[in-house]
Design an enzyme around this catalytic site. Structure first.
Site, mmCIF file in Angstrom:
data_model
loop_
_atom_site.group_PDB
_atom_site.id
_atom_site.type_symbol
_atom_site.label_atom_id
_atom_site.label_comp_id
_atom_site.label_asym_id
_atom_site.label_seq_id
_atom_site.Cartn_x
_atom_site.Cartn_y
_atom_site.Cartn_z
ATOM 1 N N LYS A 199 -9.434 2.821 0.736
ATOM 2 C CA LYS A 199 -9.215 3.168 2.146
ATOM 3 C C LYS A 199 -10.010 4.391 2.571
ATOM 4 C CE LYS A 199 -4.947 0.684 2.924
ATOM 5 N NZ LYS A 199 -3.497 0.714 3.193
ATOM 6 N N ARG A 225 -0.843 -1.436 -4.706
ATOM 7 C CA ARG A 225 -1.622 -2.549 -4.127
ATOM 8 C C ARG A 225 -3.092 -2.147 -4.159
ATOM 9 N NH1 ARG A 225 -3.895 -3.877 0.634
ATOM 10 N NH2 ARG A 225 -3.851 -6.041 1.298
HETATM 11 C C1 YH5 Z 1 -0.731 -1.363 2.477
HETATM 12 O O1 YH5 Z 1 -1.102 -0.176 2.382
HETATM 13 N N1 YH5 Z 1 -2.844 -2.417 3.441
HETATM 14 S S1 YH5 Z 1 -4.542 -4.280 4.515
HETATM 15 C C2 YH5 Z 1 -9.078 -0.424 5.000
HETATM 16 C C3 YH5 Z 1 -9.909 -0.172 3.923
HETATM 17 C C4 YH5 Z 1 -9.603 -0.678 2.669
HETATM 18 C C5 YH5 Z 1 -8.457 -1.447 2.506
HETATM 19 C C6 YH5 Z 1 -12.249 0.045 3.866
HETATM 20 N N2 YH5 Z 1 -2.008 -4.467 3.595
HETATM 21 C C7 YH5 Z 1 -1.562 -2.394 2.990
HETATM 22 O O2 YH5 Z 1 -6.055 -2.893 2.323
HETATM 23 N N3 YH5 Z 1 0.202 -4.005 2.696
HETATM 24 C C8 YH5 Z 1 -3.070 -3.679 3.818
HETATM 25 O O3 YH5 Z 1 -11.003 0.620 4.112
HETATM 26 C C9 YH5 Z 1 -1.054 -3.680 3.073
HETATM 27 N N4 YH5 Z 1 0.526 -1.735 2.117
HETATM 28 C C10 YH5 Z 1 0.973 -3.013 2.219
HETATM 29 N N5 YH5 Z 1 2.226 -3.288 1.837
HETATM 30 C C11 YH5 Z 1 -5.599 -2.845 4.637
HETATM 31 C C12 YH5 Z 1 -6.396 -2.529 3.413
HETATM 32 C C13 YH5 Z 1 -7.620 -1.704 3.606
HETATM 33 C C14 YH5 Z 1 -7.953 -1.190 4.839
#
Ligand code: YH5
Length: 287
Positions: A229, A263
């Site tokens: 993230k 996760r």
């Molecule tokens: C979460 O924290 N996050 S989707 C932006 C990024 C990288 C990854 C490039 N679903 C979560 O993973 N479910 C998502 O920067 C989730 N907790 C739970 N329970 C977003 C994601 C991401 C967003």
């Protein structure tokens, strides 16, 4: 004598998941931009091989998501989400007997996912969509409820909290636990998530991780999702493909602050980081 705490075991349909130590949930995106565009068969096959790899690296479950929660992403209908997610759930259950979590806010998707053999629901909107509380309650599955202010489209516009972030998150999750209990979704089926990156500045995210142990007083298992993230990108000034070391540091701290589920995209390295952290934390506790 060791007594099994209900906090240490999740009943995920035909699977039971031991969370008496930190476990890793592997991220499996099935949005159109995430896999090669060679038709649905190829996408399902890619998803199967990706999931197989993550399970081989020690993932306890695979989180399948068909809605992009990226700011600016176009909204999807429940039917579009089902078209993406259902064939993947089906194949992961049939071919791998995998423990599948489904990242969805749509009640229709929750109900169908449970029927297809999913073992857990993961809702970034904490069951606030019309009918979601009831669908989740009827599924009989554990549900991860996450803190988010606003909607993915506008949540990053100007995140502001008039109290300490950990208090805002804690109050929100306590309210959602009550809403769940009011429809018969028992507390012991809930997992709590502070929602890193959802309606929060980098400073909010750093403080929230630092104070994540405050959420332990709600008495439910905690899940943290920080993998790749932008909080890592902003602190370290790294593009998304160079965020693994930062992510492992965050995973380590999350475990120390009480997270039992992580996760992540990079399963193998995170399993090692979590197990190593856990070994240190357990030192001296058992004879
Ligand atoms: C979460 O924290 N996050 S989707 C932006 C990024 C990288 C990854 C490039 N679903 C979560 O993973 N479910 C998502 O920067 C989730 N907790 C739970 N329970 C977003 C994601 C991401 C967003």
């Amino acid at each position: 004598m060791n007594v099994e705490s209900p906090m240490d075991m999740l009943h995920c349909g035909r699977h039971r998941l031991d969370i008496s130590f930190p476990r890793v949930m592997g991220v499996l995106n099935v949005t159109p931009d995430s896999f090669s565009d060679g038709g649905r068969h190829i996408a399902v096959d890619d998803a199967l091989r990706h999931a197989e790899g993550m399970l081989a690296q020690g993932a306890a479950m695979v989180d399948v998501g068909g809605e992009s929660t990226r700011p600016g992403a176009s909204p999807v209908t429940p039917q579009q989400e089902l078209d993406r997610v259902a064939p993947v759930i089906e194949v992961l259950v049939r071919e791998l007997d995998a423990l599948v979590s489904v990242d969805t806010s749509a009640p229709e998707v929750m109900t169908e996912a449970a029927a297809l053999g999913a073992g857990m629901l993961n809702d970034v909107r904490a069951l606030r969509r019309e009918g979601a509380l009831q669908a989740a309650a009827r599924s009989g599955l554990p549900v991860c409820i996450m803190h988010m202010v606003g909607e993915p489209g506008d949540m990053q516009d100007s995140p502001y909290y008039d109290e300490d972030i950990e208090d805002a998150v804690s109050r929100f999750l306590a309210e959602r636990i009550e809403a769940c209990e009011a429809v018969g979704l028992q507390r012991d089926r809930l997992i709590l998530d502070p929602g890193f990156g959802f309606g929060k500045t980098v400073e909010h995210n750093l403080r929230l991780l630092n104070r994540m142990d405050a959420l332990q007083s709600l008495g439910l298992p905690l899940l943290a999702g920080m993998s790749r993230k932008s909080m890592i990108g902003k602190v370290l000034e790294r593009p998304v493909e160079e965020r693994l070391p930062g992510g492992l540091a965050l995973a380590t701290l999350a475990v120390e602050r009480g997270a039992r589920l992580l996760r992540v995209h990079d399963v193998g390295p995170t399993v090692d980081a979590a197990n190593m952290t856990w070994a240190v934390l357990q030192e001296g506790l058992e004879p």
